[in-house]
Design a protein around this motif. Structure first.
Motif, PDB file in Angstrom:
ATOM      1  N   VAL A   1       0.837  -1.205   0.000  1.00 58.01           N
ATOM      2  CA  VAL A   1       0.000   0.000   0.000  1.00 58.01           C
ATOM      3  C   VAL A   1       0.873   1.256   0.000  1.00 58.01           C
ATOM      4  N   LEU A   2       1.882   1.284   0.859  1.00 55.55           N
ATOM      5  CA  LEU A   2       2.763   2.454   0.937  1.00 55.55           C
ATOM      6  C   LEU A   2       3.523   2.661  -0.375  1.00 55.55           C
ATOM      7  N   ARG A   3       3.981   1.570  -0.971  1.00 54.79           N
ATOM      8  CA  ARG A   3       4.697   1.656  -2.251  1.00 54.79           C
ATOM      9  C   ARG A   3       3.784   2.211  -3.330  1.00 54.79           C
ATOM     10  N   GLN A   4       2.559   1.698  -3.390  1.00 49.61           N
ATOM     11  CA  GLN A   4       1.617   2.150  -4.409  1.00 49.61           C
ATOM     12  C   GLN A   4       1.225   3.608  -4.214  1.00 49.61           C
ATOM     13  N   LYS A   5       1.089   4.046  -2.958  1.00 46.29           N
ATOM     14  CA  LYS A   5       0.769   5.460  -2.686  1.00 46.29           C
ATOM     15  C   LYS A   5       1.853   6.393  -3.221  1.00 46.29           C
ATOM     16  N   LYS A   6       3.099   5.893  -3.225  1.00 48.99           N
ATOM     17  CA  LYS A   6       4.213   6.686  -3.745  1.00 48.99           C
ATOM     18  C   LYS A   6       4.321   6.589  -5.263  1.00 48.99           C
ATOM     19  N   GLY A   7       3.481   5.744  -5.872  1.00 48.16           N
ATOM     20  CA  GLY A   7       3.510   5.572  -7.320  1.00 48.16           C
ATOM     21  C   GLY A   7       4.714   4.784  -7.797  1.00 48.16           C
TER      22      GLY A   7
ATOM     23  N   SER B   1       6.782   1.088  -8.485  1.00 46.40           N
ATOM     24  CA  SER B   1       6.580  -0.326  -8.785  1.00 46.40           C
ATOM     25  C   SER B   1       7.518  -1.162  -7.925  1.00 46.40           C
ATOM     26  N   GLN B   2       7.262  -2.446  -7.890  1.00 47.34           N
ATOM     27  CA  GLN B   2       8.179  -3.345  -7.190  1.00 47.34           C
ATOM     28  C   GLN B   2       9.570  -3.240  -7.803  1.00 47.34           C
ATOM     29  N   GLU B   3       9.620  -3.090  -9.096  1.00 48.41           N
ATOM     30  CA  GLU B   3      10.906  -2.976  -9.791  1.00 48.41           C
ATOM     31  C   GLU B   3      11.665  -1.716  -9.344  1.00 48.41           C
ATOM     32  N   ASN B   4      10.953  -0.606  -9.161  1.00 46.38           N
ATOM     33  CA  ASN B   4      11.593   0.626  -8.681  1.00 46.38           C
ATOM     34  C   ASN B   4      12.280   0.397  -7.339  1.00 46.38           C
ATOM     35  N   ILE B   5      11.553  -0.221  -6.410  1.00 50.31           N
ATOM     36  CA  ILE B   5      12.097  -0.472  -5.079  1.00 50.31           C
ATOM     37  C   ILE B   5      13.260  -1.456  -5.171  1.00 50.31           C
ATOM     38  N   ALA B   6      13.078  -2.507  -5.948  1.00 49.09           N
ATOM     39  CA  ALA B   6      14.116  -3.528  -6.096  1.00 49.09           C
ATOM     40  C   ALA B   6      15.415  -2.923  -6.623  1.00 49.09           C
ATOM     41  N   LEU B   7      15.310  -2.053  -7.604  1.00 48.37           N
ATOM     42  CA  LEU B   7      16.509  -1.409  -8.158  1.00 48.37           C
ATOM     43  C   LEU B   7      17.243  -0.599  -7.091  1.00 48.37           C
ATOM     44  N   GLU B   8      16.487   0.123  -6.278  1.00 47.06           N
ATOM     45  CA  GLU B   8      17.084   0.915  -5.202  1.00 47.06           C
ATOM     46  C   GLU B   8      17.765   0.030  -4.155  1.00 47.06           C
ATOM     47  N   LEU B   9      17.195  -1.162  -3.940  1.00 43.40           N
ATOM     48  CA  LEU B   9      17.744  -2.084  -2.950  1.00 43.40           C
ATOM     49  C   LEU B   9      18.889  -2.933  -3.508  1.00 43.40           C
TER      50      LEU B   9
ATOM     51  N   GLU C   1      19.056  -3.646   7.373  1.00 50.10           N
ATOM     52  CA  GLU C   1      19.545  -2.812   6.277  1.00 50.10           C
ATOM     53  C   GLU C   1      18.446  -2.562   5.248  1.00 50.10           C
ATOM     54  N   LYS C   2      17.762  -3.620   4.849  1.00 49.42           N
ATOM     55  CA  LYS C   2      16.695  -3.461   3.846  1.00 49.42           C
ATOM     56  C   LYS C   2      15.498  -2.704   4.428  1.00 49.42           C
ATOM     57  N   LEU C   3      15.177  -2.968   5.682  1.00 48.57           N
ATOM     58  CA  LEU C   3      14.088  -2.244   6.335  1.00 48.57           C
ATOM     59  C   LEU C   3      14.342  -0.742   6.310  1.00 48.57           C
ATOM     60  N   PHE C   4      15.538  -0.337   6.701  1.00 45.51           N
ATOM     61  CA  PHE C   4      15.864   1.088   6.724  1.00 45.51           C
ATOM     62  C   PHE C   4      15.913   1.683   5.320  1.00 45.51           C
ATOM     63  N   LYS C   5      16.411   0.919   4.352  1.00 46.10           N
ATOM     64  CA  LYS C   5      16.484   1.418   2.977  1.00 46.10           C
ATOM     65  C   LYS C   5      15.082   1.580   2.384  1.00 46.10           C
ATOM     66  N   ILE C   6      14.210   0.608   2.629  1.00 48.32           N
ATOM     67  CA  ILE C   6      12.837   0.714   2.121  1.00 48.32           C
ATOM     68  C   ILE C   6      12.142   1.914   2.761  1.00 48.32           C
ATOM     69  N   ALA C   7      12.330   2.091   4.056  1.00 51.37           N
ATOM     70  CA  ALA C   7      11.737   3.242   4.740  1.00 51.37           C
ATOM     71  C   ALA C   7      12.246   4.551   4.133  1.00 51.37           C
ATOM     72  N   GLU C   8      13.523   4.582   3.822  1.00 54.62           N
ATOM     73  CA  GLU C   8      14.114   5.776   3.196  1.00 54.62           C
ATOM     74  C   GLU C   8      13.487   6.025   1.824  1.00 54.62           C
ATOM     75  N   ILE C   9      13.362   4.990   1.029  1.00 50.59           N
ATOM     76  CA  ILE C   9      12.779   5.116  -0.315  1.00 50.59           C
ATOM     77  C   ILE C   9      11.331   5.609  -0.228  1.00 50.59           C
ATOM     78  N   LEU C  10      10.589   5.061   0.727  1.00 52.60           N
ATOM     79  CA  LEU C  10       9.173   5.427   0.874  1.00 52.60           C
ATOM     80  C   LEU C  10       8.972   6.711   1.686  1.00 52.60           C
ATOM     81  N   GLU C  11      10.079   7.272   2.190  1.00 55.62           N
ATOM     82  CA  GLU C  11      10.064   8.503   2.979  1.00 55.62           C
ATOM     83  C   GLU C  11       9.179   8.364   4.216  1.00 55.62           C
ATOM     84  N   ILE C  12       9.401   7.257   4.939  1.00 52.40           N
ATOM     85  CA  ILE C  12       8.682   6.986   6.171  1.00 52.40           C
ATOM     86  C   ILE C  12       9.672   6.525   7.230  1.00 52.40           C
TER      87      ILE C  12
END
Length: 71
Positions: free
Chosen positions: A7-13, A15-23, A43-54
């Motif tokens: 839900v949080l990823r989709q709210k930011k517009g 894709s799974q691929e966008n997040i995966a590339l960042e990770l 590490e991944k938890l903090f990176k995902i939070a950073e990407i989603l700005e949460i």
């Protein structure tokens, strides 16, 4: 947590691929995180939070683990 990630990823517009590339992982590997097939390490938890700005505690179900400082 996993449905919340989607839900949080989709709210930011994003894709799974966008997040995966960042990770630095494949889209399939990220999909497994969202589907609960793979657990997040800090590490991944903090990176995902950073990407989603949460805050990591917004997606982490265990408060104690989320309050630790990421180094």
């Amino acid at each position: 947590m996993n449905k919340k990630l989607k839900v949080l990823r989709q709210k930011k517009g994003l894709s799974q691929e966008n997040i995966a590339l960042e990770l630095g992982i494949s889209q399939k590997a990220y999909s497994k995180i969202e589907n609960g097939q793979t657990l997040l390490n800090h590490e991944k938890l903090f990176k995902i939070a950073e990407i989603l700005e949460i805050s990591p505690k917004d997606i982490c179900p265990i408060q104690d683990l989320c309050n630790r400082t990421h180094k």
